[in-house]
Design a protein around this motif. Structure first.
Motif, PDB file in Angstrom:
ATOM      1  N   ASP A  52      59.738  43.162  41.225  1.00 50.27           N
ATOM      2  CA  ASP A  52      61.139  43.340  40.855  1.00 50.27           C
ATOM      3  C   ASP A  52      61.753  42.028  40.385  1.00 50.27           C
ATOM      4  N   GLY A  53      61.285  40.917  40.925  1.00 45.93           N
ATOM      5  CA  GLY A  53      61.827  39.629  40.515  1.00 45.93           C
ATOM      6  C   GLY A  53      61.499  39.265  39.080  1.00 45.93           C
ATOM      7  N   MET A 114      80.273  47.480  45.888  1.00 42.29           N
ATOM      8  CA  MET A 114      79.515  46.504  45.109  1.00 42.29           C
ATOM      9  C   MET A 114      78.057  46.479  45.564  1.00 42.29           C
ATOM     10  N   PHE A 115      77.177  46.381  44.597  1.00 46.52           N
ATOM     11  CA  PHE A 115      75.755  46.204  44.859  1.00 46.52           C
ATOM     12  C   PHE A 115      75.387  44.747  44.614  1.00 46.52           C
ATOM     13  N   THR A 116      74.485  44.249  45.421  1.00 48.05           N
ATOM     14  CA  THR A 116      74.051  42.860  45.305  1.00 48.05           C
ATOM     15  C   THR A 116      72.536  42.802  45.387  1.00 48.05           C
ATOM     16  N   SER A 117      71.931  42.153  44.414  1.00 47.13           N
ATOM     17  CA  SER A 117      70.493  41.886  44.457  1.00 47.13           C
ATOM     18  C   SER A 117      70.301  40.408  44.751  1.00 47.13           C
ATOM     19  N   VAL A 118      69.412  40.111  45.694  1.00 51.45           N
ATOM     20  CA  VAL A 118      69.179  38.743  46.153  1.00 51.45           C
ATOM     21  C   VAL A 118      67.726  38.374  45.868  1.00 51.45           C
ATOM     22  N   MET A 248      66.755  46.866  41.725  1.00 55.83           N
ATOM     23  CA  MET A 248      68.054  46.754  41.076  1.00 55.83           C
ATOM     24  C   MET A 248      68.183  45.530  40.190  1.00 55.83           C
ATOM     25  N   ARG A 249      67.208  44.652  40.204  1.00 49.72           N
ATOM     26  CA  ARG A 249      67.377  43.400  39.474  1.00 49.72           C
ATOM     27  C   ARG A 249      67.580  43.641  37.984  1.00 49.72           C
ATOM     28  N   TYR A 250      66.742  44.483  37.391  1.00 47.22           N
ATOM     29  CA  TYR A 250      66.883  44.730  35.967  1.00 47.22           C
ATOM     30  C   TYR A 250      68.139  45.541  35.667  1.00 47.22           C
ATOM     31  N   THR A 251      68.557  46.369  36.605  1.00 49.01           N
ATOM     32  CA  THR A 251      69.804  47.113  36.414  1.00 49.01           C
ATOM     33  C   THR A 251      70.993  46.166  36.356  1.00 49.01           C
ATOM     34  N   THR A 252      71.051  45.227  37.288  1.00 51.81           N
ATOM     35  CA  THR A 252      72.146  44.265  37.287  1.00 51.81           C
ATOM     36  C   THR A 252      72.056  43.324  36.091  1.00 51.81           C
TER      37      THR A 252
END
Length: 372
Positions: A52-53, A114-118, A248-252
């Motif tokens: 995902d990264g 809110m969504f957050t990807s870390v 979610m990384r690519y979504t954000t």
């Protein structure tokens, strides 16, 4: 985790009896992708060519890391995740072949929707240093969908904002059709681009086409989010899948790039305002001056480019060893652009120049003094 092969470098014959092994810095050619004894003991630990990264360059070490690696999906729940990490630690998850460990997880805050990807990065350098980097990206991915659905907490203003933006896309499509008719009037598309205003029109169209494509992409991905935030929903067996990680990384990223393209398109539209300013005789003096002086501007740009390149290389040589902004030539040149815009850290410079002055004073004290 990204690992290197145990035979990726050789030990000098002089140190062969004193050094037990050699593990090279990370490169795609030295990456270990086939075998790892720990993967035989842990069932879910496996090498994949995608994560995902995604692939990325480290802002600190300037190392380019590939998209794959030895990946383990942690179980849902704090206790389960901590136990899994402790089990990895006990089994020697990090060793001398480790060059980078990445941790990706997603969070949701129902208070602000809110969504957050870390994305956390731990780089293990060959010299033994561990470099840590953290990135967070928060976006309101479901704001537009819920505003259109009229969910609680979303006012008519939120709905109007989304509707107006969607209507603007319809106007853009009409504008695209009209621009296509204008291109037909020219002998070729390259002839159409000979006019600066037509270039701005083409940039404007391309930006908004990218905005519409990215919006459709991230809204479709956001709509597929399976989660429930409400009383009793999480305990319902027929509810959402809470044990599945949603990438979610690519979504954000799509959301952020869409907003960036939108902002650039707005800037291009404001630049087109100069075209209509020329209608007024008084305001046309400004645009006419720029048009007649455009040829001489090229010589000024050449001079500025020489100074920009020279200072960029000089700052990289002076501050590159201890300031990230000047770590390599590309970052140094980019920092020069930010300096011209007035964005620079004076305190960071002061600490660096103080060290430079100390070094110069110490080196001068050892310099021979010419006799008279």
């Amino acid at each position: 985790q990204l690992r290197v092969k145990d035979y990726a470098c050789t030990v000098s014959s002089y140190f062969s009896g004193r050094v037990g092994g050699c593990y090279a810095p990370y490169r795609s050619a030295t990456e270990e992708t086939e075998s790892w004894a720990l993967a035989d003991d842990i069932e879910d630990l496996e090498w994949r060519d995608y994560s995902d990264g995604g692939a990325r360059a480290s802002p600190n070490t300037k190392t380019w890391y590939g998209a794959g690696g030895w990946i383990l999906d942690l179980e849902t729940g704090a206790d389960e995740s901590v136990a899994a990490v402790q089990r990895l630690r006990n089994k020697g998850y990090v060793d001398r072949q480790t060059r980078a460990v990445f941790v990706d997880f997603a969070m949701y805050n129902p208070n602000v929707d809110m969504f957050t990807s870390v994305h956390l990065t731990f780089e293990f350098l060959p010299g033994g240093t561990v470099v840590r980097t953290g990135e967070t990206d928060s976006q309101a991915l479901l704001h537009d969908l819920r505003a259109l659905a009229g969910n609680d907490g979303y006012t008519w203003r939120s709905q109007a904002q989304v509707v107006i933006e969607l209507l603007s896309y319809v106007v853009i499509i009409g504008y695209l059709i009209r621009a296509a008719d204008e291109v037909v009037d020219y002998s070729s598309f390259m002839t159409f681009l000979t006019s600066g205003w037509n270039v701005l029109d083409a940039l404007n169209i391309l930006c908004f086409l990218a905005v519409m494509g990215l919006r459709v992409a991230w809204m479709l991905r956001a709509a597929s989010l399976s989660y429930a935030a409400g009383e009793g929903d999480l305990d319902d067996a027929a509810g959402a899948e809470t044990d599945k990680y949603f990438p979610m990384r690519y979504t954000t990223q799509m959301y952020r790039y869409g907003r960036s393209f939108f902002a650039f398109a707005v800037l291009v539209n404001f630049m087109k305002a100069f075209k209509f300013i020329s209608v007024s005789p008084r305001l046309a003096v400004f645009t006419s001056t720029l048009r007649h002086a455009s040829g001489d501007f090229m010589y000024l740009m050449i001079v500025l480019f020489v100074f920009w390149g020279g200072y960029g290389i000089a700052f990289h040589m002076v501050f590159g060893s201890h300031l990230i902004a000047y770590r390599d030539t590309y970052d140094s040149l980019f920092s020069m652009v930010m300096i011209m815009m007035g964005d620079f850290d004076v305190d960071e410079w002061s600490r660096s120049t103080a060290r430079a002055r100390t070094l110069r004073s110490r080196s001068s004290s050892f310099s021979p003094t010419p006799s008279s």
